[in-house]
Design a protein around this motif. Structure first.
Motif, PDB file in Angstrom:
ATOM      1  N   HIS A   1       1.484   5.327  -2.014  1.00 40.96           N
ATOM      2  CA  HIS A   1       1.087   6.361  -2.972  1.00 40.96           C
ATOM      3  C   HIS A   1       2.406   6.865  -3.568  1.00 40.96           C
ATOM      4  CE1 HIS A   1      -3.018   6.713  -1.030  1.00 40.96           C
ATOM      5  NE2 HIS A   1      -2.322   6.088  -0.098  1.00 40.96           N
TER       6      HIS A   1
ATOM      7  N   HIS B   1      -6.168   0.574   6.353  1.00 38.28           N
ATOM      8  CA  HIS B   1      -6.164   1.495   7.501  1.00 38.28           C
ATOM      9  C   HIS B   1      -6.787   0.786   8.710  1.00 38.28           C
ATOM     10  CE1 HIS B   1      -4.503   5.258   5.958  1.00 38.28           C
ATOM     11  NE2 HIS B   1      -5.146   4.997   4.840  1.00 38.28           N
TER      12      HIS B   1
ATOM     13  N   TYR C   1      -5.719  16.439  10.208  1.00 43.59           N
ATOM     14  CA  TYR C   1      -5.601  16.022   8.806  1.00 43.59           C
ATOM     15  C   TYR C   1      -6.790  16.526   7.995  1.00 43.59           C
ATOM     16  CZ  TYR C   1      -4.892  12.690   4.964  1.00 43.59           C
ATOM     17  OH  TYR C   1      -4.687  12.108   3.738  1.00 43.59           O
TER      18      TYR C   1
ATOM     19  N   PHE D   1     -11.201   6.155  -1.289  1.00 40.99           N
ATOM     20  CA  PHE D   1     -11.032   6.652   0.083  1.00 40.99           C
ATOM     21  C   PHE D   1     -12.425   6.940   0.633  1.00 40.99           C
ATOM     22  CE2 PHE D   1      -9.061  10.422   2.691  1.00 40.99           C
ATOM     23  CZ  PHE D   1      -9.130   9.660   3.853  1.00 40.99           C
TER      24      PHE D   1
ATOM     25  N   HIS E   1       0.861  -1.195   0.000  1.00 38.83           N
ATOM     26  CA  HIS E   1       0.000   0.000   0.000  1.00 38.83           C
ATOM     27  C   HIS E   1       0.890   1.235   0.000  1.00 38.83           C
ATOM     28  CE1 HIS E   1      -3.689   2.236   1.876  1.00 38.83           C
ATOM     29  NE2 HIS E   1      -2.808   3.143   1.447  1.00 38.83           N
TER      30      HIS E   1
ATOM     31  N   ARG F   1       4.996  17.744   1.419  1.00 40.02           N
ATOM     32  CA  ARG F   1       4.121  18.534   2.300  1.00 40.02           C
ATOM     33  C   ARG F   1       4.842  18.916   3.585  1.00 40.02           C
ATOM     34  NH1 ARG F   1      -0.458  15.370   0.573  1.00 40.02           N
ATOM     35  NH2 ARG F   1      -1.478  15.272   2.594  1.00 40.02           N
TER      36      ARG F   1
ATOM     37  N   ASN G   1       3.461   8.074   1.492  1.00 41.38           N
ATOM     38  CA  ASN G   1       2.809   9.167   0.753  1.00 41.38           C
ATOM     39  C   ASN G   1       3.270  10.487   1.379  1.00 41.38           C
ATOM     40  OD1 ASN G   1       0.600  10.533   2.532  1.00 41.38           O
ATOM     41  ND2 ASN G   1       0.365   8.353   2.955  1.00 41.38           N
ATOM     42  N   PRO G   2       3.068  11.616   0.674  1.00 40.79           N
ATOM     43  CA  PRO G   2       3.617  12.865   1.202  1.00 40.79           C
ATOM     44  C   PRO G   2       2.836  13.467   2.370  1.00 40.79           C
ATOM     45  CG  PRO G   2       2.443  13.265  -0.843  1.00 40.79           C
ATOM     46  CD  PRO G   2       2.475  11.788  -0.662  1.00 40.79           C
ATOM     47  N   GLY G   3       1.630  12.943   2.652  1.00 36.71           N
ATOM     48  CA  GLY G   3       0.796  13.582   3.662  1.00 36.71           C
ATOM     49  C   GLY G   3       0.756  12.857   4.993  1.00 36.71           C
ATOM     50  N   SER G   4       0.385  11.577   4.977  1.00 35.92           N
ATOM     51  CA  SER G   4       0.167  10.890   6.248  1.00 35.92           C
ATOM     52  C   SER G   4       1.281   9.920   6.625  1.00 35.92           C
ATOM     53  CB  SER G   4      -1.177  10.151   6.225  1.00 35.92           C
ATOM     54  OG  SER G   4      -1.137   9.093   5.290  1.00 35.92           O
TER      55      SER G   4
ATOM     56  N   ILE H   1      -4.255  16.507   0.646  1.00 37.52           N
ATOM     57  CA  ILE H   1      -4.216  15.795  -0.636  1.00 37.52           C
ATOM     58  C   ILE H   1      -4.318  16.786  -1.797  1.00 37.52           C
ATOM     59  CG2 ILE H   1      -5.491  14.141  -2.079  1.00 37.52           C
ATOM     60  CD1 ILE H   1      -6.333  12.703   0.551  1.00 37.52           C
TER      61      ILE H   1
ATOM     62  N   HIS I   1      -9.789   9.398  -4.830  1.00 44.26           N
ATOM     63  CA  HIS I   1      -9.039   9.704  -3.601  1.00 44.26           C
ATOM     64  C   HIS I   1      -9.793  10.783  -2.826  1.00 44.26           C
ATOM     65  CE1 HIS I   1      -4.654  10.185  -1.909  1.00 44.26           C
ATOM     66  NE2 HIS I   1      -5.509   9.774  -1.020  1.00 44.26           N
TER      67      HIS I   1
ATOM     68  N   ASP J   1       2.171   2.773   3.864  1.00 44.25           N
ATOM     69  CA  ASP J   1       1.281   3.778   3.277  1.00 44.25           C
ATOM     70  C   ASP J   1       2.091   4.951   2.731  1.00 44.25           C
ATOM     71  OD1 ASP J   1      -1.052   5.001   2.432  1.00 44.25           O
ATOM     72  OD2 ASP J   1      -1.587   5.809   4.394  1.00 44.25           O
TER      73      ASP J   1
ATOM     74  N   HIS K   1      -9.696   2.420   1.198  1.00 41.40           N
ATOM     75  CA  HIS K   1      -9.185   3.117   2.377  1.00 41.40           C
ATOM     76  C   HIS K   1     -10.399   3.344   3.274  1.00 41.40           C
ATOM     77  CE1 HIS K   1      -5.762   4.130  -0.180  1.00 41.40           C
ATOM     78  NE2 HIS K   1      -5.174   4.788   0.799  1.00 41.40           N
TER      79      HIS K   1
ATOM     80  N   GLN L   1     -10.283   4.917   8.612  1.00 44.94           N
ATOM     81  CA  GLN L   1      -9.017   5.560   8.991  1.00 44.94           C
ATOM     82  C   GLN L   1      -9.233   6.556  10.118  1.00 44.94           C
ATOM     83  OE1 GLN L   1      -6.972   7.879   5.955  1.00 44.94           O
ATOM     84  NE2 GLN L   1      -5.365   8.494   7.385  1.00 44.94           N
TER      85      GLN L   1
ATOM     86  N   TYR M   1      -3.296  11.395  -7.231  1.00 47.55           N
ATOM     87  CA  TYR M   1      -2.952  12.814  -7.063  1.00 47.55           C
ATOM     88  C   TYR M   1      -3.121  13.580  -8.381  1.00 47.55           C
ATOM     89  CZ  TYR M   1      -0.997  11.582  -2.501  1.00 47.55           C
ATOM     90  OH  TYR M   1      -0.832  11.143  -1.207  1.00 47.55           O
TER      91      TYR M   1
HETATM   92  O1  NIG Z   1      -3.632   6.542   2.826  1.00 49.23           O
HETATM   93  N1  NIG Z   1      -6.083   8.569   3.533  1.00 49.23           N
HETATM   94  C1  NIG Z   1      -6.010   8.883   2.378  1.00 49.23           C
HETATM   95  N2  NIG Z   1      -4.966   8.866   1.578  1.00 49.23           N
HETATM   96  C2  NIG Z   1      -3.613   8.702   2.017  1.00 49.23           C
HETATM   97  C3  NIG Z   1      -2.961   9.984   2.373  1.00 49.23           C
HETATM   98  C4  NIG Z   1      -2.818  10.826   1.217  1.00 49.23           C
HETATM   99  C5  NIG Z   1      -2.255  12.174   1.533  1.00 49.23           C
HETATM  100  O2  NIG Z   1      -2.442  12.711   2.626  1.00 49.23           O
HETATM  101  O3  NIG Z   1      -1.633  12.695   0.605  1.00 49.23           O
HETATM  102  C6  NIG Z   1      -3.509   7.705   3.141  1.00 49.23           C
HETATM  103  O4  NIG Z   1      -3.286   8.059   4.314  1.00 49.23           O
END
Ligand code: NIG
Ligand code: FE
Length: 423
Positions: A90, A280, A110, A229, A88, A97, A337-340, A120, A193, A335, A257, A260, A160
């Motif tokens: 992204h 999640h 978030y 998501f 899993h 970020r 990815n640039p955010g979580s 996102i 997403h 997981d 997803h 979460q 994205y």
């Molecule tokens: O798996 N929860 C949704 N999507 C991603 C995070 C994506 C992001 O924040 O860029 C996740 O946590």
């Protein structure tokens, strides 16, 4: 390959060979099987070409198949195990970020950041602005990082772009990145997403209808799985169900997803449609987990992502221990990815799964190898050391499985082999 074919690669004298073998062949490891797989002390793995040919204790090594051409690796004092499977991520995105990290530290959640047009959506802007070459270069950079952590297969989600051309580009880049280096890349389509700004007024149902009409038909044979998501601020349960049902009719495997940040019932809904994984699960209740295990006969895997609550400063972690005890198969992933979760450290994810979700070291390792392979439908080919599987192997700097999650945050990888080739 005949049983007498000479070995091309032999890794021998390993203190422990973590085979991950011995469980059922037709479904993921669940319940006591998750930690019940077989360890061989003082053992070897022999390969012919890109496949594993034999695994066993040194006393059973067939000397007649060793030739001067056999590459021999000494693993004295070390663990020998299958490559990690990252089920899993992204992987493909523009920018990063880092600018939101301090907002998070000041207490913004978030979903607050997402609702203000960041999160996102900020990565969507950076990804749309990036060229295909830049996205490919980023993906190759991250894959090299995964390889250094001993990850030999990576699932890679789009999500994205959120418009037809960018989403198709992200899947194309994932496939191209897979061809340009040794780590296997498995693309998943996560066009659902969040709802993009262009569909803000029309809403989530209109957006998924657009995806079903304009994008999914282009992805047959290009992406095996469709993901969504299901969350407040993303896709509600009824739209997620409709979208996954339609995607299933079009022949795609399903992922979600869900649970979460809130319990919306997404995991149970997707498992009921035959999803290969539900991901999640931090707010999935043990009672719902037990129902999923029963209804799917242990075929749907719950992919747990322990670095995400850590990075989002969330108290609630998936109750992994209760899931396992109720018979639900679990896998582990970063997981990335640039955010979580801007981390590729699937070893750290195993440690946090032990500390915060109640897994044992053996369970965590199985969750990041064989069950992760089940979560992307590749268990016939990777995730354990069994003859006929791809020769994706790791030699570690530690002598036992117990030390793997113990050395918190370290990368224990000494050598990586993919398809029988040293990296
Ligand atoms: O798996 N929860 C949704 N999507 C991603 C995070 C994506 C992001 O924040 O860029 C996740 O946590
Ligand atoms: Fe994710």
């Amino acid at each position: 390959m005949p049983d007498s074919a000479p070995y091309t690669l032999l890794i021998q004298h390993a203190a422990q060979v973590l085979t991950l073998a011995g469980g059922p062949a037709t479904r993921p490891l669940a319940g006591p099987d998750l930690g019940g797989w077989c360890i061989i002390d003082n053992g070897f793995v022999a390969c012919t070409g890109d496949k594993i040919a034999a695994v066993g204790p040194m006393s059973e090594l067939d000397q007649t198949r060793i030739t001067p051409a056999t590459q021999r690796i000494d693993a004295t004092g070390r663990v020998l195990m299958p490559g990690l499977v990252e089920c899993h991520t992204h992987l493909i995105f523009g920018g990063n970020r880092a600018h939101e990290f301090e907002r998070k530290l000041r207490g913004e959640s978030y979903l607050d950041i997402l609702a203000s047009g960041g999160g996102i959506l900020s990565t969507v802007r950076a990804t749309r602005a990036a060229s295909e070459e830049e996205l490919l270069a980023n993906a190759l950079h991250h894959l090299a990082g995964f390889r250094r952590y001993g990850i030999t297969t990576v699932e890679a989600k789009s999500g994205y772009g959120l418009d037809r051309d960018t989403e198709l580009r992200l899947v194309r880049v994932a496939r191209q990145a897979g061809r340009q280096q040794a780590v296997r890349v498995v693309p998943t389509f996560l066009g659902a997403h969040v709802v993009p700004p262009e569909f803000k007024d029309a809403g989530p149902r209109a957006y998924v209808d657009f995806l079903l009409r304009e994008v999914l038909p282009e992805l047959r044979g290009e992406a095996g799985f469709v993901d969504v998501f299901c969350e407040q601020g993303a896709f509600p349960l009824d739209v997620a169900r409709y979208y996954l049902e339609q995607a299933h009719h079009m022949g795609f495997g399903l992922k979600i997803h869900a649970e979460q940040l809130h319990d919306l019932g997404g995991c149970e809904m997707a498992a009921g449609l035959g999803a290969v994984s539900v991901d999640h699960c931090d707010y999935l209740t043990p009672a719902a987990a037990a129902r999923i295990a029963q209804h799917t006969q242990g075929r749907t895997v719950a992919v747990l992502l322990p670095l995400v609550p850590l990075f989002l400063r969330q108290e609630q972690y998936a109750p992994g221990r209760a899931f396992i005890d109720s018979g639900l198969p679990v896998a582990l992933s970063t997981d990335f990815n640039p955010g979580s979760c801007p981390s590729k450290n699937l070893w750290l994810a195993q440690s946090v799964a032990c500390l915060k979700m109640g897994l044992t070291p053996k369970e965590a390792l199985a969750a990041a190898t064989l069950n992760a392979a089940w979560a992307i439908d590749l268990a016939a080919d990777c995730g354990s050391l069994e003859p006929g599987k791809r020769a994706d192997l790791l030699v570690l700097n530690v002598p036992s499985v117990a030390e793997i999650p113990y050395w918190l945050g370290e990368n224990p990888v000494h050598e990586v082999f993919i398809g029988g080739v040293m990296q």
